[in-house]
Motif scaffolding. Structure first.
Motif, PDB file in Angstrom:
ATOM      1  N   ILE A   6       0.858  -1.194   0.000  1.00 27.04           N
ATOM      2  CA  ILE A   6       0.000   0.000   0.000  1.00 27.04           C
ATOM      3  C   ILE A   6       0.888   1.236   0.000  1.00 27.04           C
ATOM      4  O   ILE A   6       1.849   1.327   0.777  1.00 27.04           O
ATOM      5  CB  ILE A   6      -0.916   0.032   1.240  1.00 27.04           C
ATOM      6  N   ARG A   7       0.570   2.186  -0.861  1.00 25.05           N
ATOM      7  CA  ARG A   7       1.251   3.471  -0.862  1.00 25.05           C
ATOM      8  C   ARG A   7       0.215   4.590  -0.888  1.00 25.05           C
ATOM      9  O   ARG A   7      -0.641   4.627  -1.768  1.00 25.05           O
ATOM     10  CB  ARG A   7       2.190   3.611  -2.045  1.00 25.05           C
ATOM     11  N   CYS A   8       0.278   5.473   0.084  1.00 24.44           N
ATOM     12  CA  CYS A   8      -0.590   6.650   0.141  1.00 24.44           C
ATOM     13  C   CYS A   8       0.260   7.897  -0.022  1.00 24.44           C
ATOM     14  O   CYS A   8       1.294   8.034   0.653  1.00 24.44           O
ATOM     15  CB  CYS A   8      -1.344   6.721   1.473  1.00 24.44           C
ATOM     16  N   GLU A   9      -0.164   8.798  -0.904  1.00 20.00           N
ATOM     17  CA  GLU A   9       0.575  10.030  -1.147  1.00 20.00           C
ATOM     18  C   GLU A   9      -0.359  11.225  -0.974  1.00 20.00           C
ATOM     19  O   GLU A   9      -1.325  11.382  -1.710  1.00 20.00           O
ATOM     20  CB  GLU A   9       1.173  10.029  -2.558  1.00 20.00           C
ATOM     21  N   ARG A  10      -0.077  12.033   0.049  1.00 26.15           N
ATOM     22  CA  ARG A  10      -0.790  13.296   0.317  1.00 26.15           C
ATOM     23  C   ARG A  10      -2.305  13.096   0.300  1.00 26.15           C
ATOM     24  O   ARG A  10      -3.051  13.864  -0.295  1.00 26.15           O
ATOM     25  CB  ARG A  10      -0.359  14.381  -0.666  1.00 26.15           C
ATOM     26  N   LEU A  11      -2.747  12.055   0.973  1.00 28.16           N
ATOM     27  CA  LEU A  11      -4.157  11.678   0.985  1.00 28.16           C
ATOM     28  C   LEU A  11      -4.972  12.670   1.824  1.00 28.16           C
ATOM     29  O   LEU A  11      -4.550  13.062   2.919  1.00 28.16           O
ATOM     30  CB  LEU A  11      -4.292  10.277   1.558  1.00 28.16           C
ATOM     31  N   ALA A  12      -6.122  13.063   1.315  1.00 27.92           N
ATOM     32  CA  ALA A  12      -7.000  13.979   2.044  1.00 27.92           C
ATOM     33  C   ALA A  12      -8.453  13.646   1.730  1.00 27.92           C
ATOM     34  O   ALA A  12      -8.782  13.209   0.622  1.00 27.92           O
ATOM     35  CB  ALA A  12      -6.702  15.433   1.684  1.00 27.92           C
ATOM     36  N   ASP A 105      -2.192   3.725  -4.001  1.00 24.43           N
ATOM     37  CA  ASP A 105      -1.842   2.586  -4.853  1.00 24.43           C
ATOM     38  C   ASP A 105      -1.837   1.337  -3.984  1.00 24.43           C
ATOM     39  O   ASP A 105      -1.220   1.319  -2.909  1.00 24.43           O
ATOM     40  CB  ASP A 105      -0.462   2.778  -5.491  1.00 24.43           C
ATOM     41  N   ILE A 106      -2.530   0.290  -4.434  1.00 23.97           N
ATOM     42  CA  ILE A 106      -2.630  -0.960  -3.683  1.00 23.97           C
ATOM     43  C   ILE A 106      -2.261  -2.113  -4.611  1.00 23.97           C
ATOM     44  O   ILE A 106      -2.790  -2.225  -5.716  1.00 23.97           O
ATOM     45  CB  ILE A 106      -4.051  -1.159  -3.125  1.00 23.97           C
ATOM     46  N   TRP A 107      -1.350  -2.957  -4.132  1.00 18.83           N
ATOM     47  CA  TRP A 107      -0.953  -4.144  -4.877  1.00 18.83           C
ATOM     48  C   TRP A 107      -1.443  -5.368  -4.108  1.00 18.83           C
ATOM     49  O   TRP A 107      -0.910  -5.689  -3.041  1.00 18.83           O
ATOM     50  CB  TRP A 107       0.564  -4.191  -5.029  1.00 18.83           C
ATOM     51  N   GLY A 108      -2.465  -6.029  -4.634  1.00 24.09           N
ATOM     52  CA  GLY A 108      -3.001  -7.212  -3.970  1.00 24.09           C
ATOM     53  C   GLY A 108      -4.486  -7.080  -3.703  1.00 24.09           C
ATOM     54  O   GLY A 108      -5.063  -5.998  -3.715  1.00 24.09           O
TER      55      GLY A 108
END
Length: 448
Positions: A6-12, A105-108
């Motif tokens: 899981i990757r979160c970038e500047r989530l709001a 972005d989620i892988w799986g």
């Protein structure tokens, strides 16, 4: 293949006050996808000519500028007080709601249990809902059928599997919902605080199942106010405060930050004379949790002795005073009370002056977890309470898994609030067998 799950970038995520987010059909999703480019152009034009129209309505940012990444196989706890943004974050990761800003972005494959019976239809039976919920999680019918008996047994609903779930109790509901999510083997399992609905025995089963999922190399995100469960399952924690990431790191470090910021309790407190708890006889000046060398610490290895200093001023002569501490776990259970046993003061009044009484908790006594300390001073003769300060200080105990503590090499859950190392001796009879020896016929030889 990337090792990031899981990757979160500047989530709001922004909500309008009073807004109810609509759930979309497949047709809505397709229509929105086609119309999205035109909608963005129209929104940009409106923004440039009229400013930000969303300011006309009161809004709240449930999440703001949240960035992190989680690797495959990590077990990560998401903690924070109510309203910190934990559930909103999990809903975005589960693709239940969309972020206002930022990217995920989620892988799986993701399996989530965010609310009791999420994805269940009340008119369908437990059997039908297992297949329905499994399909929602992306499983094939053959996969669901292969896991079916295991799911039903775990949920303990065998007698009611063909009964509509609208007739289930809340406990049965959540047991079946968790069983489906945990047994469908998603690459990423997301679990919210729904486990609080079940009874203690079921919660223990759920913790064990999540532990098995984690040991199987899958990624787990776990939201809970159950501090021992988080510290036992999660090697890493993310602390949310007011929708932002306050701290991200090792579980015990993040838990200490949570202890300081959210619970307003630390391992050391001091009071000025004008604000000291107490009366005309005794005033509390300081409380500290310290190591054997005297340094203040918020975290202790389970093998370390723990000292609790109570510093107080005696203002009037003629009182036989008894400092005492009360230790509580994170669920508010009073584990024990300890009274100062110093023979110099048990039968003699303390003259005016400053005192520091220290209670020592031996190593290999407490289990892992969070503990708060209540301190008081009373008069022996009539049990007059001069001061009684709840939640004076707090500390955390961490158990090791290197084989040098009471848990030995076992890394799973060990229940109980104390964890002493007891002396064991063993005798044996080398020549014994069922025919020739009585049960107590052993040779007295110590086996280390």
């Amino acid at each position: 293949m990337t090792d990031v799950a899981i990757r979160c970038e500047r989530l709001a995520k922004r909500y309008e006050i009073g807004e109810r987010e609509a759930y979309k059909t497949i047709r809505d999703v397709i229509t929105d996808a086609v119309a999205a480019p035109f909608r963005r152009l129209r929104s940009a034009a409106q923004h440039s000519s009229h400013g930000n129209g969303s300011q006309d309505k009161p809004t709240i940012w449930a999440l703001k500028d949240v960035s992190f990444q989680i690797k495959r196989g990590e077990v990560v706890g998401i903690i924070g007080r109510n309203g910190a943004g934990k559930s909103t974050l999990l809903k975005i990761l589960s693709r239940i709601t969309e972020p206002t800003e930022g990217r995920v972005d989620i892988w799986g494959r993701v399996g989530s249990l965010l609310e009791v019976g999420t994805g269940f239809h009340p008119e369908l039976t437990g059997r039908d809902n297992i297949f329905l919920n499994g399909a929602i999680l992306g499983m094939k019918k053959t996969e669901i059928a292969r896991k079916f008996d295991e799911i039903v047994a775990f949920a303990e609903v065998e007698k009611f599997i063909d009964t509509p779930v609208k007739r289930y109790s809340s406990g049965m509901y959540v047991r079946l919902a968790f069983a489906v999510a945990a047994h469908m083997q998603p690459g990423i399992l997301i679990v919210d605080e729904v486990l609080s609905v079940g009874d203690a025995q079921f919660q223990k089963k759920c913790i064990g199942q999540m532990d098995a999922v984690a040991r199987g190399g899958r990624t787990v995100l776990f939201v809970s106010h159950n501090v021992p469960a988080v510290t036992r399952l999660c090697s890493r924690c993310i602390l949310l405060q007011a929708g932002t990431v306050l701290k991200d790191g090792m579980t015990h470090e993040v838990m200490n930050a949570y202890l300081r910021t959210e619970l307003a309790t630390s391992a050391a407190r001091e009071w000025a004379i004008s604000e000291s708890p107490g009366d005309e006889v005794v005033k509390l000046r300081a409380v500290r949790v310290c190591k054997i060398d005297g340094t203040v610490s918020e975290t202790f290895d389970i093998r370390q002795p723990i000292g609790i200093d109570v510093v107080f001023d005696v203002l009037e002569d003629g009182y036989i005073l008894a400092p005492n501490i009360h230790l509580f776990d994170d669920e508010g259970t009073n584990l024990f009370i300890s009274i100062d046993q110093d023979s110099d003061w048990r039968r003699s009044p303390r003259p005016p002056g400053r005192y520091c009484s220290t209670a020592w908790i031996p190593g290999n006594f407490m289990a892992e977890g969070f503990f708060t300390v209540r301190v008081a001073v009373t008069t022996f003769s009539n049990m007059t309470v001069h001061f009684d300060e709840p939640d004076a200080v707090a500390f955390q105990v961490i158990d090791s898994t290197d084989g040098d503590s009471a848990r030995g090499d076992y890394a799973g859950h060990l229940p109980g609030v104390v964890r002493p190392i007891l002396n064991w001796t063993t005798t044996y009879a080398p020549e014994a067998n069922e025919a020739s020896a009585q049960p107590w016929d052993t040779k007295t030889v110590h086996v280390p």
